[in-house]
Design an enzyme around this catalytic site. Structure first.
Site, PDB file in Angstrom:
ATOM      1  CE  LYS A   6      -3.931   1.797   2.639  1.00  0.00           C
ATOM      2  NZ  LYS A   6      -4.683   2.268   1.465  1.00  0.00           N
ATOM      3  N   GLY A  24      -5.760  -6.826  -8.344  1.00  0.00           N
ATOM      4  CA  GLY A  24      -6.244  -5.803  -7.413  1.00  0.00           C
ATOM      5  C   GLY A  24      -7.509  -6.204  -6.692  1.00  0.00           C
ATOM      6  CB  CYS A  60      -3.802   8.201  -5.773  1.00  0.00           C
ATOM      7  SG  CYS A  60      -5.212   8.079  -4.656  1.00  0.00           S
TER       8      CYS A  60
END
EC number: 1.3.-.-
Lengths: 254, 304
Positions: B47, B266, B132
């Site tokens: 992460k 994912g 992101c």
């Protein structure tokens, strides 16, 4: 904790409310892994990819002798409506047990308060308290008469008050209307599960210690995705799926 | 795999197989180690790490969509120091290369985090998160301007002790232009990140507290396949780790066919926590059944 389990039965017990009995795993996870009432199962909807997120559903009854557990849920979205079609003999992919549930303590008399689809996990809680010789009183709120379920089951464990928002069954109003008529000094602790607004009111107004079970949109169910965080009153953050869903009164910002 | 029918060498990475969990879908590995031995994985993309702790966005943070999901977690993570001292320490017990995903508010943030995290003995490569979509300053501003992305990559390359991969956003006019810009300095590319989307509730209001979120899952696979195809066509040599809706062995084969070197899984890690080991096993069976000596034999066959 990832099991493909057999559906033993499924029935509608109130308006869009389904009760599913699910068989224990061959290696008896119920005995080995289930710790406390209030833990939940994360159910995969089908085995294709239409639904990529599982549905978190509380365990409402555990039968260790007959080797099955029960979930009760509302068929509201496309995923739970799909689940409602499952029949005896079908199989469900479950991550179970997840979360931390309620602690059973040696007390005299406890108050159990449930609202709507928050009611189910409280039945196993009432059962386990009674098994320990702890007296339970129940206050259960529903929207309307057609939404009421588990009244008879709770009645076998202790005094049960039913309240509906429209007054079509039991007392009229919210659980607080019944709670206002009770003498809180009769109870050692309260245990609640239901809509956030109800939990918030109980958390702020009940003068006795207690525990609440929360709900949040969830991703993985085991702490990896960080979707279901909530804020603690001490300023820190917790994941509801691994550190909850049950928290102590005053612990969470509601 | 003992037969070595799918091992692959990429900059910084000796992969026993080409399957790894994608960043943001695997936390830092610990939760999944309850399900299986992380040594089975080709690698792990952890992460995103930022310099300071991030609390993330308000909830709701996720919403399911048809064959996909929206997320707006907001890069929640405990910060560089904690990750170096705890999360990466935990991963030391495994013989699996770690790819550290790095995010920041400024170029200096990226440089600082990259410099420190690349010193970790388990971190074999970096993945710059310039894509992101869920935080105003989460990197997307670096991911949509080719010159800025190029400069960021150059600056990180100066300090990193391990190879640097750049994760591309699909939310651009030309992903090929972005790829060509970062390729001046990057050792490889990972693609694609999520697509910006929105879902409404029954009252016509956005479900996510952040209003928009990143769309992932099988729904986005055709978009990802096309983008990998286009980038591979423009850049025949650059290593590409591809992701975008992979759920089956056939999905992996498709990405390899359009020129990916390895793949990341994912969303499906949430649907099925065992998905990675299942796909690794399934891939081996597929190669055997179809008499394919090595997975790389299928690479780029979409172009032939």
């Amino acid at each position: 904790m990832n099991y493909v389990l057999e559906v033993l039965s499924q029935e509608m017990i109130a308006d869009n409310i389904y009760k599913m009995n699910i068989k224990d795993s061959d290696d008896n996870f119920i005995k080995k892994e289930l710790k406390s009432p209030g833990q939940f199962v994360h159910v995969r909807v089908g085995n294709k990819t239409e639904h990529v997120l599982r549905r978190p559903i509380s365990i409402s009854e555990i039968d260790k002798d007959k080797h099955f557990f029960t979930i009760v849920y509302r068929a509201e979205g496309s995923g739970t409506k799909e689940m409602a079609k499952l029949e005896a003999g079908d199989f469900v992919d479950c991550l179970v047990p997840l979360g931390r549930g309620y602690t059973i303590e040696d007390l005299d008399h406890v108050l159990i308060v449930g609202g709507g689809i928050g009611v189910p996990p409280l039945l196993e809680l009432a059962k386990q308290f009674n098994d320990r010789g702890v007296k339970t009183t129940h206050v259960l709120g529903f929207r309307s008469k057609k939404d009421v379920f588990y009244e008879e089951e709770f009645n076998t464990y202790g005094k049960t008050y039913i309240v509906t928002e429209d007054g079509s069954y039991g007392a009229k109003g919210f659980v607080t209307h019944v709670l206002d008529t009770l003498n809180m000094s009769d109870y050692d602790k309260f245990y609640a599960c239901g809509p956030k607004i109800m939990l918030s009111v109980l958390d702020n107004t009940l003068p006795i210690p207690g525990f609440i079970s929360l709900e949040e949109r969830m991703g993985c169910g085991f702490g990896a995705c960080y979707a279901c965080v909530c804020q603690k009153t001490d300023g820190t953050q917790v994941k509801l799926c691994t550190e909850g869903p049950v928290f102590e009164k005053g612990e969470i910002v509601l | 795999m003992s037969k070595n029918n799918m091992n692959i060498s990429l900059p910084g990475l000796e992969l026993k197989n080409p399957v790894m969990p994608a960043s943001g879908c695997f936390s830092f590995g610990q939760e999944f180690s309850d399900f299986y031995d992380l040594n089975e994985l080709g690698a792990i993309m952890i992460k995103a790490t930022t310099l300071e702790e991030r609390k993330g966005n308000a909830t709701p943070r996720v919403a399911e969509t048809s064959s996909g999901m929206l997320n707006a977690i907001g890069l929640q993570n405990p910060g560089l120091e904690h990750i170096l001292n705890h999360e990466l320490k935990f991963l030391e017990q495994f013989d699996t290369p770690i790819i550290a995903n790095v995010a920041g508010y400024t170029i200096e943030d990226y440089v600082e985090v990259s410099k420190e995290i690349s010193k970790s003995p388990v971190v074999k490569a970096l993945e710059l998160n310039i894509s992101c979509p869920n935080v105003k300053e989460g990197g997307i501003q670096f991911g949509t301007d080719p010159e800025v992305a190029k400069e960021l990559t150059r600056r990180v390359k100066e300090v990193s002790e391990v190879p640097v991969y750049v994760k591309l956003s699909p939310n651009v006019t030309s992903i090929v232009e972005m790829a060509e810009a970062v390729a001046a300095y990057a050792d490889g590319i990972t693609m694609i990140n999520t697509l910006v989307g929105m879902r409404l509730d029954n009252f016509g209001k956005p479900i996510l507290a952040n209003l928009t979120g990143g769309l992932s899952g099988p729904a986005i696979k055709p978009v990802a396949i096309n983008m990998v195809y286009q980038v591979r066509k423009a850049l025949p040599e650059i290593p590409i780790i591809a992701m975008g809706g992979i759920a089956t062995v056939e999905d992996i084969i498709d990405f390899i066919s359009v020129g990916a070197d390895a793949v990341a899984i994912g969303t499906m890690n949430f649907t099925d926590p065992m998905i990675c080991p299942k796909l690794i096993k399934g891939l081996d069976e597929y190669l055997e059944k179809n008499n394919i000596a090595h997975l790389s034999d299928l690479k780029g066959r979409a172009f032939v």
